[in-house]
Structure formats: structure tokens, C-alpha cells
Design a protein around this motif. Structure first.
Motif, PDB file in Angstrom:
ATOM      1  N   ALA A  69       0.834  -1.206   0.000  1.00  0.00           N
ATOM      2  CA  ALA A  69       0.000   0.000   0.000  1.00  0.00           C
ATOM      3  C   ALA A  69       0.867   1.254   0.000  1.00  0.00           C
ATOM      4  N   THR A  70       1.882   1.264   0.875  1.00  0.00           N
ATOM      5  CA  THR A  70       2.773   2.418   0.956  1.00  0.00           C
ATOM      6  C   THR A  70       3.532   2.616  -0.347  1.00  0.00           C
ATOM      7  N   GLY A  71       4.073   1.529  -0.889  1.00  0.00           N
ATOM      8  CA  GLY A  71       4.817   1.624  -2.140  1.00  0.00           C
ATOM      9  C   GLY A  71       3.952   2.121  -3.277  1.00  0.00           C
ATOM     10  N   ASN A  72       2.705   1.664  -3.329  1.00  0.00           N
ATOM     11  CA  ASN A  72       1.797   2.080  -4.392  1.00  0.00           C
ATOM     12  C   ASN A  72       1.493   3.571  -4.298  1.00  0.00           C
ATOM     13  N   ILE A  73       1.220   4.064  -3.093  1.00  0.00           N
ATOM     14  CA  ILE A  73       0.879   5.475  -2.915  1.00  0.00           C
ATOM     15  C   ILE A  73       2.074   6.368  -3.224  1.00  0.00           C
ATOM     16  N   ILE A  74       3.240   6.020  -2.674  1.00  0.00           N
ATOM     17  CA  ILE A  74       4.432   6.824  -2.922  1.00  0.00           C
ATOM     18  C   ILE A  74       4.786   6.807  -4.408  1.00  0.00           C
ATOM     19  N   GLY A  75       4.766   5.616  -4.996  1.00  0.00           N
ATOM     20  CA  GLY A  75       5.084   5.504  -6.420  1.00  0.00           C
ATOM     21  C   GLY A  75       4.091   6.250  -7.295  1.00  0.00           C
ATOM     22  N   SER A  76       2.804   6.203  -6.942  1.00  0.00           N
ATOM     23  CA  SER A  76       1.781   6.895  -7.726  1.00  0.00           C
ATOM     24  C   SER A  76       1.934   8.406  -7.626  1.00  0.00           C
ATOM     25  N   ASN A  77       2.251   8.911  -6.434  1.00  0.00           N
ATOM     26  CA  ASN A  77       2.431  10.354  -6.279  1.00  0.00           C
ATOM     27  C   ASN A  77       3.631  10.855  -7.071  1.00  0.00           C
ATOM     28  N   ILE A  78       4.689  10.058  -7.080  1.00  0.00           N
ATOM     29  CA  ILE A  78       5.853  10.422  -7.890  1.00  0.00           C
ATOM     30  C   ILE A  78       5.476  10.443  -9.363  1.00  0.00           C
ATOM     31  N   ALA A  79       4.742   9.419  -9.808  1.00  0.00           N
ATOM     32  CA  ALA A  79       4.340   9.334 -11.219  1.00  0.00           C
ATOM     33  C   ALA A  79       3.411  10.474 -11.613  1.00  0.00           C
ATOM     34  N   ASN A  80       2.520  10.890 -10.715  1.00  0.00           N
ATOM     35  CA  ASN A  80       1.581  11.965 -11.039  1.00  0.00           C
ATOM     36  C   ASN A  80       2.294  13.264 -11.425  1.00  0.00           C
ATOM     37  N   ILE A  81       3.387  13.572 -10.722  1.00  0.00           N
ATOM     38  CA  ILE A  81       4.120  14.807 -11.010  1.00  0.00           C
ATOM     39  C   ILE A  81       5.193  14.586 -12.065  1.00  0.00           C
ATOM     40  N   ALA A  82       6.077  13.608 -11.801  1.00  0.00           N
ATOM     41  CA  ALA A  82       7.248  13.423 -12.654  1.00  0.00           C
ATOM     42  C   ALA A  82       6.921  12.808 -14.005  1.00  0.00           C
ATOM     43  N   LEU A  83       5.812  12.087 -14.094  1.00  0.00           N
ATOM     44  CA  LEU A  83       5.426  11.480 -15.368  1.00  0.00           C
ATOM     45  C   LEU A  83       4.262  12.238 -16.001  1.00  0.00           C
ATOM     46  N   VAL A  84       3.127  12.320 -15.290  1.00  0.00           N
ATOM     47  CA  VAL A  84       1.909  12.870 -15.884  1.00  0.00           C
ATOM     48  C   VAL A  84       1.986  14.382 -16.067  1.00  0.00           C
ATOM     49  N   LEU A  85       2.309  15.121 -14.994  1.00  0.00           N
ATOM     50  CA  LEU A  85       2.378  16.577 -15.120  1.00  0.00           C
ATOM     51  C   LEU A  85       3.484  16.990 -16.091  1.00  0.00           C
ATOM     52  N   ALA A  86       4.591  16.258 -16.087  1.00  0.00           N
ATOM     53  CA  ALA A  86       5.680  16.562 -17.019  1.00  0.00           C
ATOM     54  C   ALA A  86       5.240  16.333 -18.462  1.00  0.00           C
ATOM     55  N   ILE A  87       4.501  15.268 -18.714  1.00  0.00           N
ATOM     56  CA  ILE A  87       3.995  15.011 -20.064  1.00  0.00           C
ATOM     57  C   ILE A  87       3.026  16.119 -20.481  1.00  0.00           C
ATOM     58  N   CYS A  88       2.159  16.544 -19.556  1.00  0.00           N
ATOM     59  CA  CYS A  88       1.236  17.641 -19.861  1.00  0.00           C
ATOM     60  C   CYS A  88       2.007  18.913 -20.194  1.00  0.00           C
ATOM     61  N   GLY A  89       3.117  19.152 -19.474  1.00  0.00           N
ATOM     62  CA  GLY A  89       3.939  20.322 -19.755  1.00  0.00           C
ATOM     63  C   GLY A  89       4.577  20.261 -21.123  1.00  0.00           C
ATOM     64  N   LEU A  90       4.911  19.067 -21.583  1.00  0.00           N
ATOM     65  CA  LEU A  90       5.471  18.910 -22.925  1.00  0.00           C
ATOM     66  C   LEU A  90       4.391  19.071 -23.993  1.00  0.00           C
ATOM     67  N   LEU A  91       3.193  18.542 -23.726  1.00  0.00           N
ATOM     68  CA  LEU A  91       2.099  18.633 -24.696  1.00  0.00           C
ATOM     69  C   LEU A  91       1.628  20.070 -24.898  1.00  0.00           C
ATOM     70  N   ASN A  92       1.489  20.790 -23.792  1.00  0.00           N
ATOM     71  CA  ASN A  92       0.964  22.154 -23.863  1.00  0.00           C
ATOM     72  C   ASN A  92       1.450  22.947 -22.658  1.00  0.00           C
ATOM     73  N   PRO A  93       2.653  23.520 -22.727  1.00  0.00           N
ATOM     74  CA  PRO A  93       3.201  24.239 -21.572  1.00  0.00           C
ATOM     75  C   PRO A  93       2.338  25.422 -21.143  1.00  0.00           C
ATOM     76  N   HIS A  94       1.631  26.042 -22.075  1.00  0.00           N
ATOM     77  CA  HIS A  94       0.774  27.175 -21.728  1.00  0.00           C
ATOM     78  C   HIS A  94      -0.347  26.750 -20.781  1.00  0.00           C
ATOM     79  N   ALA A  95      -0.787  25.490 -20.897  1.00  0.00           N
ATOM     80  CA  ALA A  95      -1.911  25.011 -20.087  1.00  0.00           C
ATOM     81  C   ALA A  95      -1.571  24.948 -18.608  1.00  0.00           C
TER      82      ALA A  95
END
Length: 308
Positions: A69-95
Motif C-alpha cells: 500500500a505504501t509503495g503504491n501510494i508513494i510511487g503513484s504520487n511520484i508518477a503523477n508529477i514526474a510522469l503525468v504533469l511533465a507530459i502535460c507540460g510537454l504537450l501544452n506548456p501554456h496550459a
């Protein structure tokens, strides 16, 4: 393995289509109730896309595997910023620009997300999350929602996107499709990884964590491409707070959660800090920072997998 591959494809299709419906319904709800899309993303959308983390982590806690449970939550929070938000920044930085009217409240949400992360790290540093810690997390979660709700009202700054009762149907249908899709993707990916001889620890910190973050990725990317940045950014920031304070708070109330890897807590905090420059930087800088953060994330996954 053929069945797992087929389920993986079906899961991806459900994720993409569900995210599209979700964004459409969420936009309508924001207009209907006169609140910012970022708050809709922070609450309704974040809750829906965080359900996979909640289900997986709760199941792990109740079956005597709190470390998962701990690993999933920590890993998911890292992915949300470092993977998902970063991809959104590449797709449309203005957004990601905090000055966009649709992003009203994002600045405060980002700071609250960092505060929630700091609270979680400080409490978890003791080595165990017990019932009192769970109560503290849940109280903090309620206070954050109350604060943002009071500041979320808008008056005519955004187009009217409400579609009547269809908004509820689209939002609910999108949530269901995204959750089912995520479950299919995670289950099939774990089956494929196991067949290939990948260790359970690596599966948990990478495939399961990324898999349960797929709803956030699908929904946020869809929101960015459909011109609803507030829903995208609010979804990610809200999901991180939801994971740390609500999910871990509920689990800690039920069963003590040992924290064995404090290093991962620091890595999560470090990547969470990356949300600030991504939101505050100009468009060109946002794209560069997004690329750097994304590279750092893949390097982190490479280290976990023993490839680096």
C-alpha cells in the motif's frame, strides 16, 4: 500471455475513452455550479482517478501487505508529477500557466499539495503510521477541501459548458470506464511481467504504481488536449493530496503501516517540489523543465529496475 496482451489493449481503450467522457462531464459540472474547473479536477475528477490507488492500497492493507500500500501510494504520487504533469507540460506548456483563468486556484492547490506532502513525510519519518496519524491526515484533508471550496466561486469568467443531466452521466460513465480500464491494464501488465520473470518488488513500485496512475495520465492528457487545463492540473494536485491524506489516513486508522524505506519519502518530496517550477515558469522554461523532470523519473525507474 496472449490473453493478458488483449486485456491490456482493451484497458487502454477504456482509459482513453473514459477520460474523454470524464473531462466533458467535469467541464459541464464546473459551469453548472459556478466553480473553477481546477476545483472540479481537484475534487470530483481527482477522487475518481484515485480510486484505483484507493482500492489497491486498501486491499493490500487489509490482506496483511501494508508495505505494498505504501509503495503504491508513494510511487503513484511520484508518477503523477514526474510522469503525468511533465507530459502535460510537454504537450501544452501554456496550459500549466497559473495566470490562465481556467487555472484559478492552482497556485493555492500546489502549495497545499506540498504542505500535505511535508506533513506525510514528517509523520511517516517515525517509521510507522498508526491510528492517530490517520486521524491527523483525515482532518488535514477536510480542512484543505474546506479552504479551497470557499475560494473557488467564479462569476462569468468561463464559458457556459453545462449540458444538463448529461454532465452527471458523462462524469459517472467516465469514472467507471477509467477504473475498469486501469484495473485491466494493471492486472494484465502484472501477468506479463510475472511471465517474464520480473521481481514482485519492481512490479509493485513501477508497473502497479504507474498502472494506478494511468487514470490521472489519461484524464489529464485528455483535459490538456481539449483545452481544459484547470481540470488537468487540479486532477493531479488533488490526486496527490487524496492519496496521502485520505487513502493513507483511512488505512492507518484500520491497520498500522510500517515505513521501511525513508529514502523513497525524500524522492517523493523532491519530485513534488517540481510542480512549482512547472506551474510558475514561462512556456519555454516549462517545456525544458518538463523534459528534465521526465528524464529524472525514467532514471529513477531504471534504478529501481536495476537497469542503471
Amino acid at each position: 500471455m496472449f490473453i493478458e496482451a488483449a486485456l491490456f489493449v482493451v484497458g487502454i481503450i477504456l482509459l482513453v475513452k473514459g477520460a474523454d467522457l470524464f473531462v466533458g462531464g467535469g467541464s459541464g459540472l464546473a459551469s453548472r455550479f459556478g466553480i473553477t474547473p481546477s476545483l472540479i479536477g481537484f475534487t470530483v475528477v481527482a477522487f475518481g482517478t484515485s480510486l484505483p490507488e484507493f482500492v489497491v492500497s486498501m486491499n493490500a492493507g487489509l490482506t496483511g501487505n501494508p508495505e505494498i500500500a505504501t509503495g503504491n501510494i508513494i510511487g503513484s504520487n511520484i508518477a503523477n508529477i514526474a510522469l503525468v504533469l511533465a507530459i502535460c507540460g510537454l504537450l501544452n506548456p501554456h496550459a500549466l500557466n497559473r495566470h490562465d483563468p481556467a487555472n484559478k486556484g492552482v497556485k493555492r492547490q500546489a502549495l497545499l499539495m506540498l504542505a500535505a506532502t511535508a506533513l506525510f513525510v514528517a509523520v511517516a519519518w517515525s517509521g510507522t503510521l498508526s491510528a492517530p496519524a490517520g486521524a491527523i491526515f483525515l482532518i488535514a484533508f477536510v480542512l484543505i477541501l474546506r479552504t479551497l471550496w470557499k475560494e473557488s466561486r467564479i462569476e462569468g469568467t468561463l464559458p457556459i459548458l453545462a449540458k444538463g443531466s448529461l454532465d452527471y452521466i458523462l462524469t459517472a460513465g467516465g469514472i467507471i470506464a477509467v477504473i475498469i480500464g486501469a484495473q485491466l491494464v494493471v492486472t494484465s501488465a502484472v501477468g506479463i511481467a510475472t511471465a517474464l520473470g520480473i521481481s514482485a518488488f519492481v512490479i509493485g513500485m513501477t508497473i502497479v504504481a504507474i498502472g494506478t496512475s494511468l487514470p490521472e495520465l489519461a484524464t489529464s492528457a485528455a483535459a490538456i488536449l481539449k483545452g481544459e487545463p484547470g481540470i488537468s492540473v487540479g486532477n493531479l494536485l488533488g490526486s496527490n493530496i487524496f492519496n496521502l491524506l485520505f487513502v493513507m489516513g483511512i488505512i492507518a486508522l484500520i491497520v498500522p503501516i510500517p515505513i521501511t524505506e525513508t529514502g523513497d519519502l525524500l524522492i517523493m518530496a523532491f519530485f513534488s517540489l517540481a510542480a512549482i517550477p512547472l506551474i510558475y515558469a514561462g512556456e519555454r522554461a516549462t517545456r525544458v523543465i518538463s523534459a528534465i523532470v521526465l528524464f529524472g523519473y525514467f532514471a529513477y525507474i531504471g534504478i529501481l529496475a536495476g537497469l542503471i
